[in-house]
Design a protein around this motif. Structure first.
Motif, short mmCIF file in Angstrom:
data_model
loop_
_atom_site.label_atom_id
_atom_site.label_comp_id
_atom_site.label_asym_id
_atom_site.label_seq_id
_atom_site.Cartn_x
_atom_site.Cartn_y
_atom_site.Cartn_z
N THR A 110 0.82 -1.21 0.00
CA THR A 110 0.00 0.00 0.00
C THR A 110 0.85 1.26 0.00
O THR A 110 0.35 2.33 -0.33
N ASN A 111 2.12 1.13 0.36
CA ASN A 111 3.03 2.28 0.31
C ASN A 111 4.44 1.74 0.22
O ASN A 111 4.79 0.76 0.91
N GLY A 112 5.27 2.37 -0.60
CA GLY A 112 6.64 1.93 -0.71
C GLY A 112 6.87 1.07 -1.92
O GLY A 112 6.02 0.93 -2.80
N VAL A 113 8.05 0.44 -1.96
CA VAL A 113 8.52 -0.33 -3.10
C VAL A 113 8.89 -1.73 -2.65
O VAL A 113 9.41 -1.91 -1.54
N LEU A 114 8.60 -2.72 -3.49
CA LEU A 114 8.99 -4.09 -3.19
C LEU A 114 10.51 -4.19 -3.20
O LEU A 114 11.17 -3.82 -4.17
N TYR A 115 11.08 -4.73 -2.13
CA TYR A 115 12.53 -4.91 -2.06
C TYR A 115 12.91 -6.20 -2.77
O TYR A 115 12.35 -7.27 -2.47
N ASN A 116 13.86 -6.10 -3.73
CA ASN A 116 14.35 -7.32 -4.37
C ASN A 116 15.85 -7.30 -4.63
O ASN A 116 16.40 -8.28 -5.15
N SER A 117 16.52 -6.19 -4.31
CA SER A 117 17.98 -6.14 -4.45
C SER A 117 18.50 -4.99 -3.60
O SER A 117 17.74 -4.19 -3.06
N ALA A 118 19.83 -4.92 -3.48
CA ALA A 118 20.46 -3.89 -2.66
C ALA A 118 20.04 -2.50 -3.11
O ALA A 118 19.87 -2.24 -4.31
N ILE A 119 19.87 -1.58 -2.17
CA ILE A 119 19.40 -0.23 -2.44
C ILE A 119 20.57 0.72 -2.39
O ILE A 119 21.26 0.82 -1.36
N ASP A 120 20.82 1.41 -3.53
CA ASP A 120 21.89 2.39 -3.56
C ASP A 120 21.46 3.65 -2.82
O ASP A 120 20.38 4.20 -3.11
N MET A 121 22.30 4.10 -1.91
CA MET A 121 22.02 5.33 -1.18
C MET A 121 22.33 6.53 -2.07
O MET A 121 23.30 6.53 -2.83
N SER A 122 21.47 7.54 -2.00
CA SER A 122 21.66 8.73 -2.82
C SER A 122 22.95 9.44 -2.44
O SER A 122 23.29 9.56 -1.25
N ASP A 123 23.64 9.90 -3.47
CA ASP A 123 24.90 10.59 -3.25
C ASP A 123 24.62 12.04 -2.85
O ASP A 123 23.60 12.62 -3.22
N ALA A 124 25.52 12.63 -2.09
CA ALA A 124 25.46 14.03 -1.67
C ALA A 124 24.16 14.35 -0.95
O ALA A 124 23.55 15.40 -1.18
N SER A 125 23.71 13.47 -0.11
CA SER A 125 22.46 13.70 0.61
C SER A 125 22.39 12.79 1.82
O SER A 125 23.15 11.83 1.96
N VAL A 126 21.46 13.12 2.70
CA VAL A 126 21.12 12.24 3.81
C VAL A 126 19.92 11.41 3.35
O VAL A 126 18.89 11.96 2.98
N THR A 127 20.08 10.10 3.38
CA THR A 127 19.02 9.22 2.89
C THR A 127 18.38 8.49 4.07
O THR A 127 19.07 7.86 4.87
N TYR A 128 17.08 8.59 4.17
CA TYR A 128 16.32 7.91 5.22
C TYR A 128 15.64 6.69 4.59
O TYR A 128 15.03 6.78 3.53
N THR A 129 15.75 5.56 5.27
CA THR A 129 15.12 4.32 4.78
C THR A 129 14.25 3.72 5.86
O THR A 129 14.54 3.83 7.05
N LYS A 130 13.17 3.08 5.43
CA LYS A 130 12.29 2.35 6.33
C LYS A 130 11.89 1.04 5.65
O LYS A 130 11.62 1.01 4.45
N PHE A 131 11.83 -0.04 6.46
CA PHE A 131 11.51 -1.36 5.93
C PHE A 131 10.40 -2.00 6.75
O PHE A 131 10.27 -1.75 7.96
N VAL A 132 9.59 -2.84 6.08
CA VAL A 132 8.64 -3.70 6.78
C VAL A 132 8.62 -5.03 6.03
O VAL A 132 8.77 -5.07 4.80
N ALA A 133 8.46 -6.14 6.77
CA ALA A 133 8.46 -7.47 6.16
C ALA A 133 7.14 -8.18 6.44
O ALA A 133 6.45 -7.89 7.42
N ARG A 134 6.81 -9.12 5.55
CA ARG A 134 5.61 -9.97 5.70
C ARG A 134 6.02 -11.41 5.48
O ARG A 134 6.78 -11.71 4.55
N ASP A 135 5.50 -12.32 6.35
CA ASP A 135 5.75 -13.74 6.11
C ASP A 135 4.58 -14.34 5.34
O ASP A 135 3.60 -13.67 5.03
#
Length: 892
Positions: free
Chosen positions: A420-445
């Protein structure tokens, strides 16, 4: 090269004896014995039988000017076709009508029916009757040796031109199968059918999945147009097939995958909504298994791994129908896994089954990331992993990431797994250059249990931004602006420049005065829509540079080129030239050129008198897009056309009036021993010819009368004899096709003095139904000494009918397109006075739509055929017939 024993070429159907005659011999010289045999036998046949072996060259023209080669398409050693074009494709199909394994007839249109027959003894190779009977059939060629058609009546001209049309056909045929892919419990048959706009040809197929091929003979070849194939193999097979028409055009290939299974019921687990369930209110609380069996029978579902475990439910299963089975967490005492087996017993007593399992997992999964949160001076990627103590296994991870501030929480629906919000994780996430990057994760079994939100923050700055242009305006006219849609891979301030060679040269643009988003702050992967006003650009090519700075003032940039073009394109008719008239089938060809440099985008046209138009974006708002030359319909055609270039400059609308085909007969006046043919004259025509005959099917070989204006009068005709009439015009190109056929009957009788389509003026009927008295059509007429005699009674000489036809048709000039019904005398008409009234109960046509209806009347020996419209027509002065005064029939 033919040998010296070659039989005589067929030269003539009829040997005409006179005081002097000439016998033409084959190219290889004269044969005195043959001359004598011809003289004594009046053209008797040769005793040498025709050679039907594959590869034999046969003389189809009777004089060696056109030959064909016998070919064996299916490789069985028997000729099954005649190749006319030298590429080995059978353009004529050979048929064995008497089942003696020797072809004795020819199919010219691929319908499987003999059109001509092979003469068993030369000279003529083909005849119209079996066994050499009937008339010889001779190929007719033009001066270049091209086949025109076949002469079947011996007049030296082709009266069967289908084969020439076939050899000019470029449209591919179509192949269909009566059987669809699927699983079948018994042997099957399928009918393969080849269809074509002119003549279908051979069908080729394989049953082993290989690719059929005519050239190298891969597969089984069938004769046209349709054949039944037996599919009796047990197991799975693939039928692959295509066909060709009689000019060698190939259809697309069809592939039918089928299975014949006559053994144990085969069960399929169609789907299982979930492999695990949970007692959590946000998890998956139940799972539905959907299954099918390929055979009907009784079924039982067991808990366990065999068909003898704990019976849960039973029922009847229909073949290939979805059946559902639902289990929830309440069917478990706690976390764990259960197995289920679905067993179906077929009518033969054999049992088929399918098994599946379901797990209860009530424990939420846990997320971890690598590396952990922190500051980094090099490019950094973050990976996320999930562990599930409950045992059903992690199903997915969703994440949100944002530079500069914390993003919203990622969301996954526990029961459905929808993000309902966000992106499906399927590979390593590159952090944005020249910035502060905030990440949030949630998992489902797999049981729908959700982890808690896992948040991490990363700061990276190593390189300049990469700019991606999603779209931009590559060409503009004198008023349009340039729009760019682009993204930056980094946060930073941006500026857009015109010209120059770097982010510090050229003209830096600023917002305002029509410009928007030409400077500002860019966010990571965020669309920016920039607009640059037209005045910043010069005629020709202009360089646009988008520059984004990083934290240390270095620029990342990209450039695009926009062409400014203020000159409208030129559009013209390449052919035909002038207004005509032109022959039927004349094609119109339009062309466009653009001196402004951006190039023509499209040409549009109309044929209905309205102007073709574009909107401001160059989309067509009225008219059709021209793509290639197309044939014009017969009649007066007004074509309007215009063009637009890639910069959206519109040409002006150009109008051209063109006349195509023959003139149109507007009416035929009847006189004593003559007919007056009235027609629409055509500007540019040099003359007109009216052809006529007492038999339908008028051609330009019938009698004709010429003239230079309308009308043309046909004289010397027989009264009371129906004459069929067609008209042509003459122009610079020669004589046009003949127009539609009409007919009329000369008579020394006058028109009925007056008749009128009395009532109703409109009528609605249901298709294929016959009207009753409440919706009858009434016609009244007056004629001296017929209707004014009292007491009034029906006169047997009166023949009155009511008919309907197309809404755009004139019954007087196109009666062959109308259907007429008899009318009955209305003896109870109290208000008819000196008139007689008749009524007709017509039967509506089978096709719904709008039609016209009319009355038609003649009085034998008294008055000739007269049509009755709503405002009256006949011999009285001032009465005229008009198609606008016909009744309107609506068929539902």
């Amino acid at each position: 090269m033919r040998n010296s024993n070659q039989y005589f070429h067929y030269l003539s159907l009829i040997l005409i004896f006179s005081f002097q005659f000439c016998i033409l011999l084959p190219n290889n010289g004269s044969n005195p014995n043959a001359i004598m045999a011809l003289l004594l036998g009046l053209g008797g046949r040769s005793s040498t039988p025709v050679n039907m072996d594959p590869g034999t060259v046969v003389d189809l023209s009777g004089n060696g000017s056109f030959e064909g080669t016998l070919v064996d398409s299916d490789g069985n050693g028997i000729s099954d076709g005649i190749a006319l074009t030298g590429i080995g494709v059978p353009n004529l199909i050979l048929i064995d009508t008497n089942a003696d394994s020797i072809p004795d007839a020819v199919d010219t249109n691929g319908d499987g029916v003999a059109d001509y027959y092979i003469n068993p003894t030369p000279p003529a190779f083909l005849t119209t009757g079996p066994g050499g009977s009937g008339s010889p059939v001779v190929a007719i060629v033009d001066s270049s040796g091209n086949l025109i058609g076949f002469d079947t009546d011996g007049d030296g001209t082709a009266n069967d031109t289908l084969v020439a049309q076939i050899l000019g056909d470029t449209a591919p045929p179509t192949i269909t199968s009566s059987l669809s892919s699927g699983t079948y419990s018994t042997s099957q048959t399928t009918t393969l059918t080849c269809t074509d706009n002119f003549a279908p040809g051979n069908i080729i197929y394989t049953l082993d999945g290989s690719t059929p091929n005519f050239q190298t003979k891969e597969g089984t070849i069938l004769s046209p147009p349709s054949k039944t194939v037996s599919l009796s193999f047990e197991g799975s097979r693939t039928l692959t097939a295509f066909c060709r028409d009689l000019n060698g055009n190939l259809s697309s290939t069809i592939q039918i995958n089928y299975t014949v299974d006559s053994s144990v019921p085969a069960l399929t687990l169609v789907s299982q909504t979930s492999l695990a369930v949970s007692s959590s209110g946000t998890g998956i609380q139940s799972s539905t298994a959907t299954w099918q069996t390929n055979r009907s029978g009784s079924y039982a579902i067991y808990e366990g791994s065999s068909c003898s475990g704990t019976n849960i439910t039973t029922g009847s299963a229909s073949a290939n129908q979805n059946i559902t089975f639902v289990r929830s967490y309440t069917n478990f005492s706690g976390e764990g896994t259960k197995s289920y087996r679905i067993c179906v017993t077929g009518s033969n007593g054999l049992v088929g089954f399918v098994s599946f399992s379901l797990q209860r997992d009530d424990t939420a999964p846990v997320i971890s990331t690598s590396p952990s949160a922190g500051n980094y001076s090099s490019a950094t990627s973050v990976t996320a992993s999930c562990t599930d103590v409950g045992g059903s296994g992690c199903e997915k991870i969703a994440y949100t990431t944002q530079a500069g501030s914390a993003p919203s929480n990622p969301g996954i629906q526990g029961p459905t797994g929808n993000i309902t919000n966000g992106v499906l994780y399927n590979s390593a996430i590159d952090m944005s250059d020249a910035s502060v990057t905030y990440t949030k994760f949630v998992a489902r079994d797999n049981a729908g249990n959700l982890s808690s939100i896992h948040s991490q923050t990363f700061t990276v700055d190593t390189q300049v931004a990469t700019i991606t242009v999603n779209s931009f305006t590559s060409a503009i006219n004198g008023s349009s602006n340039v729009n760019l849609n682009w993204q930056s891979s980094k946060v930073g301030t941006y500026q857009i420049r015109i010209g120059g060679s770097s982010c510090s040269t050229g003209t830096e643009l600023s917002n305002g005065s029509g410009n928007s988003n030409v400077s500002g702050s860019a966010l990571v992967a965020t669309d920016i829509s920039s607009t640059i006003t037209n005045t910043h650009f010069i005629e020709g090519e202009n360089t646009i540079r988008i520059c984004v700075s990083n934290l240390i003032g270095s620029f990342g940039f990209t450039t695009r080129t926009t062409n400014k073009d203020t000159i409208a394109p030129n559009v013209s008719i390449t052919s035909p030239s002038g207004s005509g008239p032109f022959p039927s089938g004349t094609q119109i060809q339009l062309s466009c050129s653009d001196t402004g440099g951006t190039g023509c985008d499209k040409i549009i046209y109309t044929l209905n008198g309205t102007d073709p138009t574009f909107d401001s974006n160059g989309a067509v708002t009225n008219g059709s897009i021209y793509s290639s030359a197309f044939a014009l319909s017969n009649g007066n055609i007004q074509i309007k056309y215009r063009a637009i270039d890639l910069a959206k400059n519109n040409s002006s609308v150009i109008t051209q009036n063109i006349y195509v085909g023959p003139p149109v007969i507007s009416s035929v006046g009847v006189g004593t021993a003559q007919l007056t043919v009235n027609f629409s004259t055509v500007t540019g025509a040099t003359g007109y010819k009216v052809y006529y005959s007492s038999s339908s099917g008028v051609t330009n070989s019938n009698s004709s009368v010429s003239g230079t204006s309308s009308p043309i009068v046909l004289t010397g005709l027989n009264n009371d004899t129906t004459y069929y009439i067609r008209i042509a015009l003459t122009a610079s190109y020669g004589e046009s096709d003949l127009g539609s056929e009409t007919y009329q009957t000369p008579s020394n009788l006058p028109l009925v003095e007056s008749c009128i389509l009395q009532w109703p003026s409109t009528l609605t009927l249901t298709r294929n139904t016959t009207a009753n008295i409440s919706n009858a059509i009434y016609v009244q007429f007056y004629h001296t000494n017929i209707t004014n005699i009292f007491p009034q009674v029906a006169d047997s000489r009166v023949q009155l009918q009511v008919g309907y036809g197309p809404s755009n048709s004139n019954p007087m000039t196109e009666p062959q397109n109308w259907t007429f019904f008899s009318a009955s005398y209305n003896s109870s008409c109290l208000s008819c006075g000196n008139n007689h009234e008749y009524y007709s109960l017509i039967t509506a046509p089978s096709n719904p739509g709008t039609y016209k209806y009319v009355g038609r009347l003649k009085i034998t020996g008294v008055a000739r055929e007269t049509y009755c419209d709503l405002d009256g027509y006949g011999g009285y002065s001032g009465l005229t017939f008009s198609t606008s005064q016909l009744g309107t029939l609506t068929v539902q």
